[in-house]
Design a protein around this motif. Sequence first.
Motif, PDB file in Angstrom:
ATOM      1  N   THR A 172       0.817  -1.201   0.000  1.00 19.63           N
ATOM      2  CA  THR A 172       0.000   0.000   0.000  1.00 19.63           C
ATOM      3  C   THR A 172       0.859   1.262   0.000  1.00 19.63           C
ATOM      4  N   THR A 173       0.198   2.366  -0.205  1.00 18.86           N
ATOM      5  CA  THR A 173       0.887   3.657  -0.249  1.00 18.86           C
ATOM      6  C   THR A 173       0.353   4.540   0.873  1.00 18.86           C
ATOM      7  N   ASP A 174       1.269   5.166   1.607  1.00 20.59           N
ATOM      8  CA  ASP A 174       0.865   6.094   2.656  1.00 20.59           C
ATOM      9  C   ASP A 174       0.430   7.410   2.009  1.00 20.59           C
TER      10      ASP A 174
ATOM     11  N   GLU B  63      10.706  11.804   2.158  1.00 19.18           N
ATOM     12  CA  GLU B  63      10.341  10.732   1.211  1.00 19.18           C
ATOM     13  C   GLU B  63      10.998   9.396   1.534  1.00 19.18           C
ATOM     14  N   LEU B  64      12.297   9.483   1.849  1.00 23.73           N
ATOM     15  CA  LEU B  64      13.042   8.245   2.070  1.00 23.73           C
ATOM     16  C   LEU B  64      12.368   7.377   3.112  1.00 23.73           C
TER      17      LEU B  64
ATOM     18  N   ALA C 113       8.870   5.947   2.056  1.00 22.73           N
ATOM     19  CA  ALA C 113       8.929   4.805   1.152  1.00 22.73           C
ATOM     20  C   ALA C 113       9.352   3.542   1.885  1.00 22.73           C
ATOM     21  N   GLY C 114      10.031   3.733   3.007  1.00 32.70           N
ATOM     22  CA  GLY C 114      10.556   2.574   3.721  1.00 32.70           C
ATOM     23  C   GLY C 114       9.540   1.910   4.619  1.00 32.70           C
TER      24      GLY C 114
ATOM     25  N   GLY D 277       6.454  -0.222   6.012  1.00 31.24           N
ATOM     26  CA  GLY D 277       5.882  -1.492   5.585  1.00 31.24           C
ATOM     27  C   GLY D 277       4.415  -1.350   5.229  1.00 31.24           C
ATOM     28  N   PRO D 278       3.729  -2.444   5.175  1.00 30.98           N
ATOM     29  CA  PRO D 278       2.310  -2.438   4.826  1.00 30.98           C
ATOM     30  C   PRO D 278       1.525  -1.467   5.710  1.00 30.98           C
TER      31      PRO D 278
ATOM     32  N   ASN E 136       8.607  -6.076  -0.036  1.00 30.04           N
ATOM     33  CA  ASN E 136       8.052  -4.752   0.260  1.00 30.04           C
ATOM     34  C   ASN E 136       8.861  -4.062   1.359  1.00 30.04           C
TER      35      ASN E 136
ATOM     36  N   HIS F  24      11.847  -2.189   0.542  1.00 29.47           N
ATOM     37  CA  HIS F  24      12.901  -1.337   0.003  1.00 29.47           C
ATOM     38  C   HIS F  24      12.772   0.075   0.568  1.00 29.47           C
ATOM     39  N   GLY F  25      13.816   0.502   1.274  1.00 32.72           N
ATOM     40  CA  GLY F  25      13.832   1.827   1.863  1.00 32.72           C
ATOM     41  C   GLY F  25      14.478   2.836   0.942  1.00 32.72           C
TER      42      GLY F  25
ATOM     43  N   LYS G 159      15.844   4.708  -2.483  1.00 33.19           N
ATOM     44  CA  LYS G 159      15.314   4.953  -3.814  1.00 33.19           C
ATOM     45  C   LYS G 159      15.993   4.006  -4.781  1.00 33.19           C
TER      46      LYS G 159
ATOM     47  N   ARG H  72      -1.290  -1.852  -4.451  1.00 34.32           N
ATOM     48  CA  ARG H  72      -2.549  -1.124  -4.396  1.00 34.32           C
ATOM     49  C   ARG H  72      -2.428   0.199  -5.141  1.00 34.32           C
TER      50      ARG H  72
ATOM     51  N   ALA I 262       2.040  10.258  -4.045  1.00 34.71           N
ATOM     52  CA  ALA I 262       2.756   9.377  -3.121  1.00 34.71           C
ATOM     53  C   ALA I 262       3.019   8.028  -3.783  1.00 34.71           C
TER      54      ALA I 262
ATOM     55  N   ARG J 205       5.847   8.422  -6.270  1.00 38.01           N
ATOM     56  CA  ARG J 205       7.144   8.527  -5.583  1.00 38.01           C
ATOM     57  C   ARG J 205       7.579   7.167  -5.035  1.00 38.01           C
ATOM     58  N   GLN J 206       6.607   6.448  -4.474  1.00 37.00           N
ATOM     59  CA  GLN J 206       6.960   5.177  -3.837  1.00 37.00           C
ATOM     60  C   GLN J 206       7.405   4.117  -4.846  1.00 37.00           C
ATOM     61  N   HIS J 207       6.696   4.046  -5.981  1.00 35.38           N
ATOM     62  CA  HIS J 207       6.956   2.927  -6.884  1.00 35.38           C
ATOM     63  C   HIS J 207       7.816   3.291  -8.091  1.00 35.38           C
TER      64      HIS J 207
END
Lengths: 311, 217
Positions: free
Chosen positions: A284-286, A296-297, A300-301, A303-304, B98, B100-101, B103, B177, B191, B194-196
């Motif tokens: 999922t995405t926060d 950002e770092l 992205a790190g 978890g679910p 899931n 990966h911290g 970039k 998702r 978001a 940026r994440q994916h």
Amino acid sequence: MGMQSQDIIRRSATNGLTPLPQARSHEQEVAKLIDVSLCTGCKGCQVACSEWNDLRDEVGHNVGVYDNPADLTPETWTVIRFDEREDEAGKLEWLLRKEGCMHCAEPGCLKACPSPGAILQFANGIVDFQSEQCIGCGYCVAGCPFDIPRISKKDNRAYKCTLCADRVAVGQEPACVKTCPTGAISFGSKAEMKDLAATRVEELKGRGHNGAGLYDPAGVGGTHVMYVLTHADQPSLYHRLPDDPHISPVVRGWKEWLKPVGALGFIATLAGAFAHYMGVGANTTDETPPAEPEKELEDAGQGPNDNGRDA
Amino acid sequence: MDNSNLVLRTKLIDRLFHWSMVSCFMLVALSGLSWFFPSLNWLGYVLGPPQLARVLHPFLGIAVFTLLMCMFVRFVHHNLFVRTDLTWFKHIMEVLLNKHGQKLQIGKYNAGQKILFWGIMSLISLLFVSGLMIWRAYFAALFPVPVLRLALLAHSVAGLALILLVIGHIYMGIWVRGSIGGMISGYVSRAWARQHHDRWYEEEIAPTKPLPSKRHG
């Protein structure tokens, strides 16, 4: 044929977990024996076949040889082949062979067919196409080691010799056998036909045909149409009759090897995906409002996260 | 929903290509499986009775091939492998877990998606060529039987491989998702981007902010 529906030993595209009706499986194996040394090429068998099976092929053209029609068609289930050959001594030989379905004990057409019940093999050895189940894919053409089935342009269905299954079911011999004026075609139990062939082969050998023998190729488990050939050591002289017919390794690879491998591939892929989802959870995405870019770092790190925006 | 938080990822024309191809592909794949695994014969009934399914399968297959070729033209420049794809490969385990911290320098499509792209494109080409060869109504008679056997085997292998790839593709869409919704509406959140797809976001999206995202997909 409906009349034989209680003695089916193989049915196309049907797995072995569901046995076929075999209440009459004590039935004897039958065979047609074609003695090429007795054939005069009169084509009476072709006419009888068309007549009994009510086939009306188009009148063709002379293509420079006696073969007429020039090939098997959806409406010509047997053709006499005429091959000229000069032997080592320069003597001309005219090799005749009645071509048609061989009714293999291990039929390549049946192995290849994807349509359940479109091809049946009966306990008496007859391999018969059930035209109403045929989908016209042509796999039987690829499966056959003898290049026999033909697909009709009229109805997109496959046709070939039935060994007169309808006649045999009621105790009659096939129409070609009944008609043959020289006695070159015989019909009976496979054991009887092998005995008859052995007698004929002895006679032919006694007359100097040292290569004479029975053509009942083991590569396809034997056939229910057999030949007595004067050159049984070189079957391919008779219009490319295969020396050692067998179901092609490509067809076996496709039907016997790739199928289980493919099934395992599906199970592994689906199970792997499900296990991954159970173990890792949704990705999922926060969606909390974008903070300063430096964060950002860390975002992205994470978890679910069930805050995620659903798909 | 706050539109300014969304970015256009896939244009309408590409989404139309994708989903019309998907519709045809489902029918072709299910009917194909019905012949490869005759015990699953019932799958073929998505195209009607078996004879009709046999008639329709090749035409729908051509539709799939044509739509995929359109998508090839539209997507190929995003799917050429670049040096930063190595970073993704090196972190494949973290990606799958899931975790990966860092970039990963992922462009519009990640390296796995690029493999999928080239896999689909090569397999559909093989299916197209072998499928034409074994098309009994029109072309099969032009080829000798031993060649037909190889074409049948190739068609089956390629079909199976493609279906398995597509199952993986569908799973990734379910797992990540926001992807399926993104492929339908065309939009993903900032978001998500940026994440994916961090490099894509930085190179293509971030410079244009604060964009009131255009809605003409």
